[in-house]
Design a protein around this motif. Structure first.
Motif, PDB file in Angstrom:
ATOM      1  N   GLU A   1       0.828  -1.212   0.000  1.00  0.00           N
ATOM      2  CA  GLU A   1       0.000   0.000   0.000  1.00  0.00           C
ATOM      3  C   GLU A   1       0.862   1.262   0.000  1.00  0.00           C
ATOM      4  O   GLU A   1       0.539   2.236   0.643  1.00  0.00           O
ATOM      5  CB  GLU A   1      -0.959   0.002   1.201  1.00  0.00           C
ATOM      6  N   ASN A   2       1.973   1.212  -0.710  1.00  0.00           N
ATOM      7  CA  ASN A   2       2.877   2.359  -0.845  1.00  0.00           C
ATOM      8  C   ASN A   2       3.514   2.802   0.465  1.00  0.00           C
ATOM      9  O   ASN A   2       3.893   3.953   0.617  1.00  0.00           O
ATOM     10  CB  ASN A   2       2.168   3.536  -1.512  1.00  0.00           C
TER      11      ASN A   2
ATOM     12  N   ARG B   1      12.983   2.183   1.743  1.00  0.00           N
ATOM     13  CA  ARG B   1      12.683   3.499   2.293  1.00  0.00           C
ATOM     14  C   ARG B   1      11.231   3.472   2.724  1.00  0.00           C
ATOM     15  O   ARG B   1      10.361   3.004   2.001  1.00  0.00           O
ATOM     16  CB  ARG B   1      12.898   4.598   1.260  1.00  0.00           C
ATOM     17  N   LEU B   2      10.957   3.933   3.908  1.00  0.00           N
ATOM     18  CA  LEU B   2       9.599   4.027   4.418  1.00  0.00           C
ATOM     19  C   LEU B   2       8.997   5.343   3.938  1.00  0.00           C
ATOM     20  O   LEU B   2       9.604   6.399   4.088  1.00  0.00           O
ATOM     21  CB  LEU B   2       9.619   3.986   5.948  1.00  0.00           C
ATOM     22  N   VAL B   3       7.821   5.275   3.336  1.00  0.00           N
ATOM     23  CA  VAL B   3       7.126   6.472   2.861  1.00  0.00           C
ATOM     24  C   VAL B   3       6.397   7.068   4.066  1.00  0.00           C
ATOM     25  O   VAL B   3       5.341   6.590   4.475  1.00  0.00           O
ATOM     26  CB  VAL B   3       6.156   6.132   1.706  1.00  0.00           C
ATOM     27  N   GLU B   4       7.004   8.095   4.635  1.00  0.00           N
ATOM     28  CA  GLU B   4       6.575   8.630   5.936  1.00  0.00           C
ATOM     29  C   GLU B   4       5.184   9.240   5.957  1.00  0.00           C
ATOM     30  O   GLU B   4       4.537   9.254   6.997  1.00  0.00           O
ATOM     31  CB  GLU B   4       7.568   9.693   6.406  1.00  0.00           C
ATOM     32  N   ASP B   5       4.703   9.743   4.832  1.00  0.00           N
ATOM     33  CA  ASP B   5       3.412  10.422   4.836  1.00  0.00           C
ATOM     34  C   ASP B   5       2.262   9.513   4.402  1.00  0.00           C
ATOM     35  O   ASP B   5       1.178   9.985   4.084  1.00  0.00           O
ATOM     36  CB  ASP B   5       3.461  11.686   3.975  1.00  0.00           C
TER      37      ASP B   5
ATOM     38  N   GLN C   1       1.590   8.106  17.625  1.00  0.00           N
ATOM     39  CA  GLN C   1       2.824   7.315  17.639  1.00  0.00           C
ATOM     40  C   GLN C   1       2.751   6.324  16.485  1.00  0.00           C
ATOM     41  O   GLN C   1       2.458   5.148  16.663  1.00  0.00           O
ATOM     42  CB  GLN C   1       3.018   6.570  18.958  1.00  0.00           C
ATOM     43  N   SER C   2       3.019   6.808  15.292  1.00  0.00           N
ATOM     44  CA  SER C   2       2.885   5.994  14.084  1.00  0.00           C
ATOM     45  C   SER C   2       3.867   4.833  14.071  1.00  0.00           C
ATOM     46  O   SER C   2       5.050   5.003  14.370  1.00  0.00           O
ATOM     47  CB  SER C   2       3.128   6.864  12.854  1.00  0.00           C
ATOM     48  N   VAL C   3       3.362   3.645  13.727  1.00  0.00           N
ATOM     49  CA  VAL C   3       4.192   2.461  13.526  1.00  0.00           C
ATOM     50  C   VAL C   3       3.695   1.735  12.290  1.00  0.00           C
ATOM     51  O   VAL C   3       2.524   1.835  11.918  1.00  0.00           O
ATOM     52  CB  VAL C   3       4.189   1.500  14.743  1.00  0.00           C
ATOM     53  N   VAL C   4       4.593   0.999  11.638  1.00  0.00           N
ATOM     54  CA  VAL C   4       4.214   0.200  10.479  1.00  0.00           C
ATOM     55  C   VAL C   4       3.450  -1.021  10.971  1.00  0.00           C
ATOM     56  O   VAL C   4       3.946  -1.758  11.830  1.00  0.00           O
ATOM     57  CB  VAL C   4       5.461  -0.240   9.681  1.00  0.00           C
ATOM     58  N   PRO C   5       2.249  -1.271  10.443  1.00  0.00           N
ATOM     59  CA  PRO C   5       1.497  -2.458  10.843  1.00  0.00           C
ATOM     60  C   PRO C   5       2.239  -3.744  10.445  1.00  0.00           C
ATOM     61  O   PRO C   5       2.878  -3.812   9.394  1.00  0.00           O
ATOM     62  CB  PRO C   5       0.185  -2.331  10.051  1.00  0.00           C
TER      63      PRO C   5
ATOM     64  N   PRO D   1       8.225   6.127  11.423  1.00  0.00           N
ATOM     65  CA  PRO D   1       8.706   7.073  10.406  1.00  0.00           C
ATOM     66  C   PRO D   1      10.133   7.568  10.652  1.00  0.00           C
ATOM     67  O   PRO D   1      10.834   7.908   9.704  1.00  0.00           O
ATOM     68  CB  PRO D   1       7.695   8.223  10.486  1.00  0.00           C
ATOM     69  N   ALA D   2      10.588   7.561  11.875  1.00  0.00           N
ATOM     70  CA  ALA D   2      11.971   7.969  12.160  1.00  0.00           C
ATOM     71  C   ALA D   2      12.989   7.012  11.546  1.00  0.00           C
ATOM     72  O   ALA D   2      14.148   7.357  11.368  1.00  0.00           O
ATOM     73  CB  ALA D   2      12.189   8.051  13.671  1.00  0.00           C
ATOM     74  N   ASP D   3      12.538   5.799  11.205  1.00  0.00           N
ATOM     75  CA  ASP D   3      13.423   4.781  10.611  1.00  0.00           C
ATOM     76  C   ASP D   3      13.402   4.817   9.083  1.00  0.00           C
ATOM     77  O   ASP D   3      13.873   3.890   8.439  1.00  0.00           O
ATOM     78  CB  ASP D   3      12.982   3.385  11.061  1.00  0.00           C
TER      79      ASP D   3
END
Length: 124
Positions: A6-7, A26-30, A41-45, A81-83
């Motif tokens: 999902e981008n 690369r993690l797409v932060e937005d 506190q955003s985290v990747v599911p 997102p910091a990663d």
């Protein structure tokens, strides 16, 4: 440039040699998924990390696959997102019988494992 999960992840570099696949991510932060998981506190599911492995191995080997069994899934550290620019994926794979592939995968930030998977996928 390949976008997966999902981008949420962009594959910056993909290398394949024998039964080894490595990718720089690369993690797409937005991405809106990050905003909703968890607000403040955003985290990747975890499902997105599993989908990342499925997508990368399918693309690298030019096959369509579906998860058959996951013998072991470990979420060892949150990916945030910091990663964004510190992620790598390492996959070791081998065919185990006609129509099936076994793999071990690890997502790392710097040198620290965040996610580990041992699974069998069916080739469709």
């Amino acid at each position: 440039m390949t976008l997966v999960s999902e981008n949420i992840f962009e594959v910056k570099d993909l290398q394949q040699q024998g039964g080894q696949i490595t990718a720089t991510l690369r993690l797409v932060e937005d991405n809106p998924i990050l905003n909703g998981h968890f607000p403040g506190q955003s985290v990747v599911p975890g499902a997105c990390m599993l989908d990342l492995v499925k997508t990368v191995i399918g693309d690298a080997l030019s096959i369509n696959i579906q998860l058959k069994t996951a013998g072991n899934i470990k979420f060892m550290q949150m990916v945030t997102p910091a990663d964004a620019d510190e992620l790598n994926l390492k996959i070791t794979h081998k065919p185990i019988e006609a129509g099936f592939i076994s793999l071990n995968a690890t997502i790392l930030k710097a040198e620290t494992a965040c996610f580990k998977l041992q699974a069998v996928f069916a080739i469709l």
